[in-house]
Design a protein around this motif. Structure first.
Motif, mmCIF file in Angstrom:
data_model
loop_
_atom_site.group_PDB
_atom_site.id
_atom_site.type_symbol
_atom_site.label_atom_id
_atom_site.label_comp_id
_atom_site.label_asym_id
_atom_site.label_seq_id
_atom_site.Cartn_x
_atom_site.Cartn_y
_atom_site.Cartn_z
ATOM 1 N N PRO A 88 0.795 -1.238 0.000
ATOM 2 C CA PRO A 88 0.000 0.000 0.000
ATOM 3 C C PRO A 88 0.828 1.289 0.000
ATOM 4 O O PRO A 88 0.465 2.238 -0.685
ATOM 5 C CB PRO A 88 -0.843 -0.106 1.264
ATOM 6 C CG PRO A 88 -0.953 -1.560 1.518
ATOM 7 C CD PRO A 88 0.347 -2.159 1.040
ATOM 8 N N ASN A 89 1.943 1.323 0.722
ATOM 9 C CA ASN A 89 2.732 2.562 0.718
ATOM 10 C C ASN A 89 3.465 2.765 -0.611
ATOM 11 O O ASN A 89 4.037 3.819 -0.847
ATOM 12 C CB ASN A 89 3.700 2.626 1.901
ATOM 13 C CG ASN A 89 4.698 1.498 1.915
ATOM 14 O OD1 ASN A 89 4.504 0.448 1.295
ATOM 15 N ND2 ASN A 89 5.773 1.685 2.652
ATOM 16 N N GLY A 90 3.394 1.800 -1.501
ATOM 17 C CA GLY A 90 3.980 1.934 -2.822
ATOM 18 C C GLY A 90 3.014 2.463 -3.868
ATOM 19 O O GLY A 90 3.416 2.793 -4.985
ATOM 20 N N TYR A 91 1.725 2.528 -3.521
ATOM 21 C CA TYR A 91 0.722 3.108 -4.440
ATOM 22 C C TYR A 91 -0.172 4.115 -3.727
ATOM 23 O O TYR A 91 -1.270 4.419 -4.178
ATOM 24 C CB TYR A 91 -0.129 2.011 -5.113
ATOM 25 C CG TYR A 91 -0.973 1.173 -4.178
ATOM 26 C CD1 TYR A 91 -2.202 1.637 -3.719
ATOM 27 C CD2 TYR A 91 -0.553 -0.080 -3.763
ATOM 28 C CE1 TYR A 91 -2.988 0.875 -2.866
ATOM 29 C CE2 TYR A 91 -1.334 -0.853 -2.914
ATOM 30 C CZ TYR A 91 -2.539 -0.371 -2.475
ATOM 31 O OH TYR A 91 -3.315 -1.130 -1.627
ATOM 32 N N ALA A 92 0.319 4.678 -2.642
ATOM 33 C CA ALA A 92 -0.485 5.561 -1.785
ATOM 34 C C ALA A 92 -0.810 6.915 -2.415
ATOM 35 O O ALA A 92 -1.835 7.504 -2.099
ATOM 36 C CB ALA A 92 0.215 5.774 -0.446
ATOM 37 N N THR A 93 0.040 7.387 -3.289
ATOM 38 C CA THR A 93 -0.239 8.678 -3.922
ATOM 39 C C THR A 93 -0.773 8.441 -5.332
ATOM 40 O O THR A 93 -0.556 7.379 -5.924
ATOM 41 C CB THR A 93 1.033 9.548 -4.018
ATOM 42 O OG1 THR A 93 1.946 8.941 -4.931
ATOM 43 C CG2 THR A 93 1.683 9.734 -2.652
ATOM 44 N N ARG A 94 -1.425 9.424 -5.855
ATOM 45 C CA ARG A 94 -1.949 9.317 -7.225
ATOM 46 C C ARG A 94 -0.811 9.080 -8.220
ATOM 47 O O ARG A 94 -0.933 8.295 -9.145
ATOM 48 C CB ARG A 94 -2.745 10.567 -7.597
ATOM 49 C CG ARG A 94 -3.488 10.410 -8.910
ATOM 50 C CD ARG A 94 -4.490 11.519 -9.153
ATOM 51 N NE ARG A 94 -5.429 11.763 -8.084
ATOM 52 C CZ ARG A 94 -6.562 11.081 -7.888
ATOM 53 N NH1 ARG A 94 -6.880 10.124 -8.692
ATOM 54 N NH2 ARG A 94 -7.364 11.393 -6.891
ATOM 55 N N ALA A 95 0.334 9.741 -8.011
ATOM 56 C CA ALA A 95 1.483 9.564 -8.908
ATOM 57 C C ALA A 95 1.993 8.123 -8.866
ATOM 58 O O ALA A 95 2.282 7.523 -9.907
ATOM 59 C CB ALA A 95 2.601 10.538 -8.549
ATOM 60 N N GLN A 96 2.089 7.551 -7.667
ATOM 61 C CA GLN A 96 2.533 6.156 -7.542
ATOM 62 C C GLN A 96 1.525 5.217 -8.195
ATOM 63 O O GLN A 96 1.899 4.295 -8.917
ATOM 64 C CB GLN A 96 2.708 5.782 -6.063
ATOM 65 C CG GLN A 96 3.863 6.458 -5.383
ATOM 66 C CD GLN A 96 3.841 6.212 -3.893
ATOM 67 O OE1 GLN A 96 2.788 6.285 -3.242
ATOM 68 N NE2 GLN A 96 5.001 5.921 -3.323
ATOM 69 N N TRP A 97 0.248 5.435 -7.916
ATOM 70 C CA TRP A 97 -0.828 4.615 -8.483
ATOM 71 C C TRP A 97 -0.754 4.638 -10.006
ATOM 72 O O TRP A 97 -0.754 3.602 -10.662
ATOM 73 C CB TRP A 97 -2.163 5.150 -7.987
ATOM 74 C CG TRP A 97 -3.375 4.515 -8.570
ATOM 75 C CD1 TRP A 97 -4.166 5.023 -9.551
ATOM 76 C CD2 TRP A 97 -3.944 3.253 -8.209
ATOM 77 N NE1 TRP A 97 -5.202 4.148 -9.820
ATOM 78 C CE2 TRP A 97 -5.090 3.065 -9.014
ATOM 79 C CE3 TRP A 97 -3.607 2.266 -7.287
ATOM 80 C CZ2 TRP A 97 -5.885 1.931 -8.917
ATOM 81 C CZ3 TRP A 97 -4.399 1.138 -7.190
ATOM 82 C CH2 TRP A 97 -5.521 0.984 -7.999
ATOM 83 N N ASN A 98 -0.654 5.838 -10.569
ATOM 84 C CA ASN A 98 -0.577 5.988 -12.022
ATOM 85 C C ASN A 98 0.686 5.340 -12.594
ATOM 86 O O ASN A 98 0.653 4.768 -13.685
ATOM 87 C CB ASN A 98 -0.653 7.458 -12.421
ATOM 88 C CG ASN A 98 -2.040 8.026 -12.203
ATOM 89 O OD1 ASN A 98 -3.039 7.323 -12.201
ATOM 90 N ND2 ASN A 98 -2.105 9.329 -11.997
#
Length: 146
Positions: A88-98
């Motif tokens: 989860p802390n690897g996709y927590a921000t919109r930039a990481q998710w994208n």
């Protein structure tokens, strides 16, 4: 044996992936590796298990992704090059998710097709649903606080 119910957290993540891929007409959802997976153009692209994302990435860049924080290989023995769990802390921000979705979708056209299931095996599960407000869809990036 019946499948265990999915947690709200897992359902939210599945819904977030589903929303991210909603504009595509080549997406199929099914279970694989004990995960709820999204196949794009007949190829495994992204999956969800618990609160982690499973992403299929270029095997040639395996070492690069392996060094990134909040990722771990699907197979620590190195048998599944290019498959990673993202915490989860690897996709927590919109930039990481994208980033993860963009990388998985960019590799998808070059990926080998996943063999179709043989006849007589378990049928594809119906898609899990998440209750959302009719006025606004909940995003994994929204605060849950009232």
């Amino acid at each position: 044996m019946p499948a265990r119910p999915l947690s709200d957290e897992t359902l939210h993540l599945i819904d977030a992936v589903r929303t991210a891929l909603a504009q595509r007409n080549d997406v199929e959802e099914r279970t694989l590796f004990g995960s709820y997976c999204f196949f794009v153009n007949g190829k495994l692209c992204v999956g969800v298990k618990g609160d982690e994302l499973l992403v299929r990435l270029p095997p040639g860049r395996h070492a690069e992704f392996q060094e990134m924080q909040a990722t771990r290989e699907l197979s620590p023995e190195g048998k599944m090059q290019g498959y990673f769990w993202v915490e989860p802390n690897g996709y927590a921000t919109r930039a990481q998710w994208n980033f993860w979705l963009r990388e998985a979708l960019a590799y998808n056209p070059q990926a080998k097709a996943t063999p179709p299931r043989k006849r007589g095996t378990a049928a594809t599960r119906p898609a899990p649903t998440v209750s959302t407000s009719k006025d606004k869809r909940h995003s994994i990036f929204d605060d849950d606080a009232p």
